[in-house]
Design an enzyme around this catalytic site. Structure first.
Site, PDB file in Angstrom:
ATOM      1  N   GLY A 137       0.814  -1.201   0.000  1.00  0.00           N
ATOM      2  CA  GLY A 137       0.000   0.000   0.000  1.00  0.00           C
ATOM      3  C   GLY A 137       0.849   1.252   0.000  1.00  0.00           C
ATOM      4  O   GLY A 137       2.080   1.197   0.052  1.00  0.00           O
ATOM      5  N   ALA A 141       8.082   5.170   4.954  1.00  0.00           N
ATOM      6  CA  ALA A 141       8.484   4.715   6.283  1.00  0.00           C
ATOM      7  C   ALA A 141       8.497   5.844   7.309  1.00  0.00           C
ATOM      8  O   ALA A 141       8.041   5.670   8.447  1.00  0.00           O
ATOM      9  CB  ALA A 141       9.858   4.055   6.202  1.00  0.00           C
ATOM     10  N   LYS A 193       4.520  -0.692  -9.663  1.00  0.00           N
ATOM     11  CA  LYS A 193       4.437   0.763  -9.466  1.00  0.00           C
ATOM     12  C   LYS A 193       5.816   1.393  -9.352  1.00  0.00           C
ATOM     13  O   LYS A 193       6.004   2.563  -9.718  1.00  0.00           O
ATOM     14  CB  LYS A 193       3.565   1.082  -8.250  1.00  0.00           C
TER      15      LYS A 193
END
Length: 340
Positions: A137, A141, A193
């Site tokens: 998703g 971080a 992606k």
């Protein structure tokens, strides 16, 4: 009886951030990394000075330098390592697993050298009985670690496992967790992606502007969806967190190493110098080869991925790649969706 709620393998920025989230949620967490000196520093300073220097560890987050101790302490093992070492990590932990062990990974990518889904790699090495789950998703971080609102998706091999993980990670104040039964789609969205984000960075580095960036993101989503459907994924998965959400985040925010790497290429910096300037692993660089290999193997057309592959591995210039995309045969916008 296992005394620890979760062991996290991989003490980089993302593994550390996930460990912090779990610990803040009241769970006892062990964090293991391959570098003993790094683990000693985590133990001494109670923060990850290399990646998240401003975030202190909760008391119930314990860095651990023994892999055997870390694996045997918990039935839940979460792997957060680069995709090119995922295979080896599974081999390393396998001797310490027991009949209650369950494997989760937050690694985004395909297997180095084969283009296989990480789920296939895990099944080959660990067998068919061990429960598997994947986290993916739109998450950076640092934002996760400092407690900014974040949403993520879990897909697991069985519903009970995914529901348990959802409850384990969900934190009302900042971390929302969604379930998804489509493990294939969740894995592919997270892998491809990064490739498209390099393309978005190249576009911006060349000064092509917002219109071109959004066109590339939209057509990139079409490529991800086309590959996913051919692999047996659900189209709806790519409209969610692990598809559209992660793609937009990675293509538009400069916290993304893949986007920054692409921007440097678009500005005329050579590949090796761009990698040096990023100074961390660029997953999209590694995974472009694997995604291209997978697309060719199952005969799925992915023109953006193909041009990025030619730039990274075949010596094509970014301007030549851009011209190749812009001069393609005219198409119906939905040609690549309805063909399946």
């Amino acid at each position: 009886m296992h005394a620890v709620s979760m062991t996290i393998i991989g003490a980089g920025s993302y593994g550390t951030a996930l460990a912090i989230v779990l610990a803040r949620n009241g769970h006892h967490v062990l964090l293991w990394g391959y570098n003993p000196q790094h683990i000693r520093e985590l133990q001494e300073y109670r923060c990850n000075q290399a990646f998240l220097p401003d975030v202190q560890f909760p008391d119930n987050l314990c860095p651990e330098d023994s892999l055997e101790t870390a694996i045997k302490a918990s039935r839940n093992i979460l792997i957060a390592v680069p995709s090119h070492v995922f295979h080896q990590v599974l081999y390393n932990i396998r001797p310490y697993l027991d009949q209650h062990s369950r494997i989760i990974w937050a690694t985004k990518g395909l297997e180095h050298g084969t283009g296989r889904l990480l789920q296939e790699v895990a099944r080959e090495i660990l067998g068919d009985k061990i429960p598997l789950a994947v986290f993916s998703g739109p998450t950076f971080a640092k934002e996760l670690a400092i407690g900014l609102p974040t949403a993520i998706t879990i897909a697991a091999s069985d519903t009970e496992f995914s529901e348990e993980l959802q409850q384990l990670f969900h934190f009302d104040k900042s971390f929302r967790v969604y379930k998804n039964s489509d493990m294939i789609g969740v894995q592919l969205g997270g892998a491809v992606k990064n490739v498209i984000a390099i393309g978005a960075g190249i576009s911006d580095g060349m000064g092509f502007g917002a219109n071109a960036r959004i066109a590339l993101i939209t057509r990139g989503l079409a490529e991800i969806s086309r590959l996913g459907i051919a692999m047996g994924a659900e189209l709806s998965t790519f409209m969610g967190m692990t598809g559209l959400g992660d793609l937009v985040l990675t293509c538009t925010d400069n916290q993304s190493r893949n986007r920054r790497f692409g921007m440097l290429l678009g500005q005329g910096v050579d590949i090796e110098e761009a990698k040096k300037q990023i100074d961390q692993i660029v997953e999209g660089y590694l995974n472009t080869k694997e995604v291209h290999m997978l697309a060719q193997r199952i005969r799925v057309e992915m023109p953006i991925t193909e041009q990025i592959y030619h730039v990274l591995y075949c010596g094509k210039s970014v301007s030549e790649a851009a011209n190749a995309l812009l001069s393609r045969q005219l198409k119906d916008e939905m040609y690549d969706t309805v063909r399946f």
